[in-house]
Design a protein around this motif. Sequence first.
Motif, PDB file in Angstrom:
ATOM      1  N   GLN A 119     -34.639 -22.444 157.178  1.00 30.20           N
ATOM      2  CA  GLN A 119     -35.056 -22.325 155.781  1.00 30.20           C
ATOM      3  C   GLN A 119     -35.345 -20.865 155.417  1.00 30.20           C
ATOM      4  O   GLN A 119     -35.031 -20.417 154.302  1.00 30.20           O
ATOM      5  N   PHE A 120     -35.946 -20.158 156.380  1.00 30.34           N
ATOM      6  CA  PHE A 120     -36.206 -18.747 156.128  1.00 30.34           C
ATOM      7  C   PHE A 120     -34.911 -17.967 155.960  1.00 30.34           C
ATOM      8  O   PHE A 120     -34.796 -17.086 155.081  1.00 30.34           O
ATOM      9  N   GLU A 121     -33.902 -18.271 156.778  1.00 33.44           N
ATOM     10  CA  GLU A 121     -32.609 -17.598 156.661  1.00 33.44           C
ATOM     11  C   GLU A 121     -31.954 -17.909 155.318  1.00 33.44           C
ATOM     12  O   GLU A 121     -31.369 -17.021 154.670  1.00 33.44           O
ATOM     13  N   MET A 122     -32.065 -19.172 154.903  1.00 36.69           N
ATOM     14  CA  MET A 122     -31.502 -19.531 153.603  1.00 36.69           C
ATOM     15  C   MET A 122     -32.219 -18.788 152.480  1.00 36.69           C
ATOM     16  O   MET A 122     -31.587 -18.283 151.532  1.00 36.69           O
ATOM     17  N   ALA A 123     -33.542 -18.725 152.597  1.00 33.26           N
ATOM     18  CA  ALA A 123     -34.301 -18.012 151.568  1.00 33.26           C
ATOM     19  C   ALA A 123     -33.947 -16.527 151.551  1.00 33.26           C
ATOM     20  O   ALA A 123     -33.834 -15.910 150.477  1.00 33.26           O
ATOM     21  N   ARG A 124     -33.755 -15.963 152.752  1.00 35.14           N
ATOM     22  CA  ARG A 124     -33.397 -14.549 152.795  1.00 35.14           C
ATOM     23  C   ARG A 124     -32.022 -14.314 152.188  1.00 35.14           C
ATOM     24  O   ARG A 124     -31.798 -13.322 151.479  1.00 35.14           O
ATOM     25  N   SER A 125     -31.064 -15.247 152.470  1.00 34.59           N
ATOM     26  CA  SER A 125     -29.740 -15.093 151.853  1.00 34.59           C
ATOM     27  C   SER A 125     -29.817 -15.202 150.326  1.00 34.59           C
ATOM     28  O   SER A 125     -29.134 -14.477 149.594  1.00 34.59           O
ATOM     29  N   GLN A 126     -30.697 -16.127 149.873  1.00 36.15           N
ATOM     30  CA  GLN A 126     -30.872 -16.235 148.426  1.00 36.15           C
ATOM     31  C   GLN A 126     -31.471 -14.960 147.836  1.00 36.15           C
ATOM     32  O   GLN A 126     -31.087 -14.515 146.748  1.00 36.15           O
ATOM     33  N   LEU A 127     -32.404 -14.380 148.581  1.00 40.77           N
ATOM     34  CA  LEU A 127     -32.984 -13.113 148.107  1.00 40.77           C
ATOM     35  C   LEU A 127     -31.936 -12.005 148.066  1.00 40.77           C
ATOM     36  O   LEU A 127     -31.933 -11.169 147.145  1.00 40.77           O
TER      37      LEU A 127
ATOM     38  N   GLU B 167     -40.196 -22.155 145.256  1.00 39.13           N
ATOM     39  CA  GLU B 167     -39.273 -23.154 145.786  1.00 39.13           C
ATOM     40  C   GLU B 167     -39.217 -23.107 147.317  1.00 39.13           C
ATOM     41  O   GLU B 167     -39.201 -24.152 147.990  1.00 39.13           O
ATOM     42  N   ILE B 168     -39.212 -21.892 147.859  1.00 40.62           N
ATOM     43  CA  ILE B 168     -39.184 -21.740 149.324  1.00 40.62           C
ATOM     44  C   ILE B 168     -40.450 -22.325 149.942  1.00 40.62           C
ATOM     45  O   ILE B 168     -40.411 -23.055 150.943  1.00 40.62           O
ATOM     46  N   GLN B 169     -41.584 -21.997 149.327  1.00 45.03           N
ATOM     47  CA  GLN B 169     -42.845 -22.523 149.846  1.00 45.03           C
ATOM     48  C   GLN B 169     -42.904 -24.036 149.718  1.00 45.03           C
ATOM     49  O   GLN B 169     -43.403 -24.742 150.611  1.00 45.03           O
ATOM     50  N   ALA B 170     -42.379 -24.552 148.593  1.00 40.76           N
ATOM     51  CA  ALA B 170     -42.379 -26.003 148.400  1.00 40.76           C
ATOM     52  C   ALA B 170     -41.499 -26.691 149.433  1.00 40.76           C
ATOM     53  O   ALA B 170     -41.851 -27.758 149.961  1.00 40.76           O
ATOM     54  N   LYS B 171     -40.345 -26.069 149.768  1.00 37.64           N
ATOM     55  CA  LYS B 171     -39.466 -26.660 150.783  1.00 37.64           C
ATOM     56  C   LYS B 171     -40.126 -26.647 152.162  1.00 37.64           C
ATOM     57  O   LYS B 171     -40.007 -27.603 152.932  1.00 37.64           O
ATOM     58  N   ARG B 172     -40.801 -25.544 152.441  1.00 38.87           N
ATOM     59  CA  ARG B 172     -41.503 -25.481 153.735  1.00 38.87           C
ATOM     60  C   ARG B 172     -42.574 -26.566 153.822  1.00 38.87           C
ATOM     61  O   ARG B 172     -42.688 -27.276 154.833  1.00 38.87           O
ATOM     62  N   ASP B 173     -43.346 -26.673 152.727  1.00 32.94           N
ATOM     63  CA  ASP B 173     -44.393 -27.698 152.732  1.00 32.94           C
ATOM     64  C   ASP B 173     -43.803 -29.097 152.827  1.00 32.94           C
ATOM     65  O   ASP B 173     -44.344 -29.977 153.507  1.00 32.94           O
ATOM     66  N   GLU B 174     -42.671 -29.297 152.156  1.00 37.13           N
ATOM     67  CA  GLU B 174     -42.040 -30.611 152.177  1.00 37.13           C
ATOM     68  C   GLU B 174     -41.558 -30.971 153.585  1.00 37.13           C
ATOM     69  O   GLU B 174     -41.740 -32.102 154.055  1.00 37.13           O
ATOM     70  N   GLU B 175     -40.960 -30.015 154.283  1.00 36.56           N
ATOM     71  CA  GLU B 175     -40.471 -30.272 155.633  1.00 36.56           C
ATOM     72  C   GLU B 175     -41.631 -30.552 156.590  1.00 36.56           C
ATOM     73  O   GLU B 175     -41.552 -31.435 157.457  1.00 36.56           O
ATOM     74  N   ILE B 176     -42.706 -29.797 156.433  1.00 44.00           N
ATOM     75  CA  ILE B 176     -43.872 -30.012 157.306  1.00 44.00           C
ATOM     76  C   ILE B 176     -44.466 -31.397 157.067  1.00 44.00           C
ATOM     77  O   ILE B 176     -44.809 -32.131 157.998  1.00 44.00           O
ATOM     78  N   VAL B 177     -44.568 -31.768 155.767  1.00 45.42           N
ATOM     79  CA  VAL B 177     -45.129 -33.076 155.428  1.00 45.42           C
ATOM     80  C   VAL B 177     -44.227 -34.196 155.942  1.00 45.42           C
ATOM     81  O   VAL B 177     -44.711 -35.222 156.461  1.00 45.42           O
ATOM     82  N   ARG B 178     -42.910 -34.005 155.857  1.00 44.16           N
ATOM     83  CA  ARG B 178     -41.996 -35.028 156.361  1.00 44.16           C
ATOM     84  C   ARG B 178     -42.139 -35.211 157.878  1.00 44.16           C
ATOM     85  O   ARG B 178     -42.132 -36.339 158.388  1.00 44.16           O
TER      86      ARG B 178
END
Length: 541
Positions: free
Chosen positions: A349-357, A395-406
């Motif tokens: 997810q971090f790599e995806m976020a970095r590519s988006q950045l 959005e990145i933070q929300a995805k991280r939180d979502e994955e952790i919660v899942r």
Amino acid sequence: MVLLRNVSNAIWHAFQALHQESEGLVAKTKLKVLTANMASTLDLYGVEKGLEQFSSTSTLNFQHFLDYLQKEVFSSILITKLRDLRQYEEKIEEICWLICRKNFTSTLFKDTQIFYLFRIYCLFSDMNSDGDFSVSLNPEEAVIILQKVTESLGLDCEKDKRITSLNKGHKTFDFQEFINLFVEFKDDKHSLEYDQSMYEVINDIYQTYIKDVVKKGYLLRKGYLLPTFKEYWVVLQPCELSLYKNKNEKELSGVIQLDPQFALRPIHCNSPTKSEKLLKFSLKSGERNIEFATRDHKSRIQWITALQLAITYSAGERGFQRDLIIRRKKKREYEEKMKKDEENIVLKQFEMARSQLEEEKRARKAAEELARVDSRRVAELEDMKENLEKLLEEEIQAKRDEEIVRALQARVLAEEWEKREELEQLQKEQTALYEEEKQKRIEFEQLQKEKEVELSLAEQKLKELEDERIKLDKELKHARFKIIRSEETKEDLESRIDSLLPTLSGASLRRTSSFVMSSSRDRPTIFENQVFDTRRSRIKK
């Protein structure tokens, strides 16, 4: 190869204790001695000679030495019984301890205690094969051992700082550090009484984990010749049930070898004594049937559960405690794997976020180029850029939180299903036990009624017999009194005859004596009359 896998940790300690020519290498001449001693315990001789041809070098590392042992020594051993496997393990670990004990000495513990701790450490520790081989103890396993120590000493596990510090830390322990953990307990109260307590604690841990003692306690067993129950001190292991006369376990009364053919069955029966009730159960295999009993329902359930567990593990390749340790190890490996998977997901997810950045940066550069043409458009693009960056970060933070919660939800769901299955199983067992107890209570009430009827009849019969005995005693006393009177009369008559002898002539004497003799022969005795009267009275009745 189960035996080699179980003693690998002890062999590693012996390998490290031998003089090393270089780092991680030991001379073959010294490994021959270790190999010969281990082989002799397995009734193998001459297998150490193959070390010369095993490798072209004069030294071996631990991996090559294990390969040789697996191929030339342990591959020819066929062990089918857990009891034999445990005996071989003890002999081999004792040989390894004789080699490495000089490196692990302590003035606070005796040699026997250190050897017990060595075997416990080898059982709980893990061998790490990444790069150089090493043996270390996981802190979770160290916490389990120390909790056992604190409970045996009567201390509070939750308040003990040593255990709480181990729970917070992630450091593994070698054997010397493991000994130091026990030294800390002895430093608290260094006295003869406390030393004896520590010795008993170490011996208890040794019996529980190394000897694989499932349960100890008093149990009643029915005898073969006399159908009575006798109390024994029983030590239960996965392969055998040992009976001792008392708690010190010095006088062995018998051993029952367990195997999967045994079956357990509860028995409902009264105790032979009136003051207590015994709850029985039987251990049956073929035509062999052994009955046991306890004095309360809880003890019977505990013994039946422990015996069932021992019978289950009697045919396995590893004992109960070793199986629990392996399960905990697999659970830790699974949790580490899940943790790595979660870290990989977060990294992706971090790599995806970095590519988006990066894409946003490129878009910003393009917007800056367009902004040179129109200043008003530049201001708008700046605002859009800031908004997009904020939205992207959210959005990145929300995805991280979502994955952790899942991940957490999946773990909680799995635990919930396990707990639900355990609850359903417990409910089934409780229902079965309730029905069984209800049926037993009905049978017991019926049997009690029958026994009460029999008791009343027996009391009535006993009263009749008591009356008859009293009557016969009176008759016997009367008969004895008549016999005594007859004897006295006879003696008086004889004395009179003796006094008349000088005055009587010979003929008169003969007539008198013949008359007395004839009268004594013709007249029945008092005792014969009494017996006749007794028989006549019985005939009338």
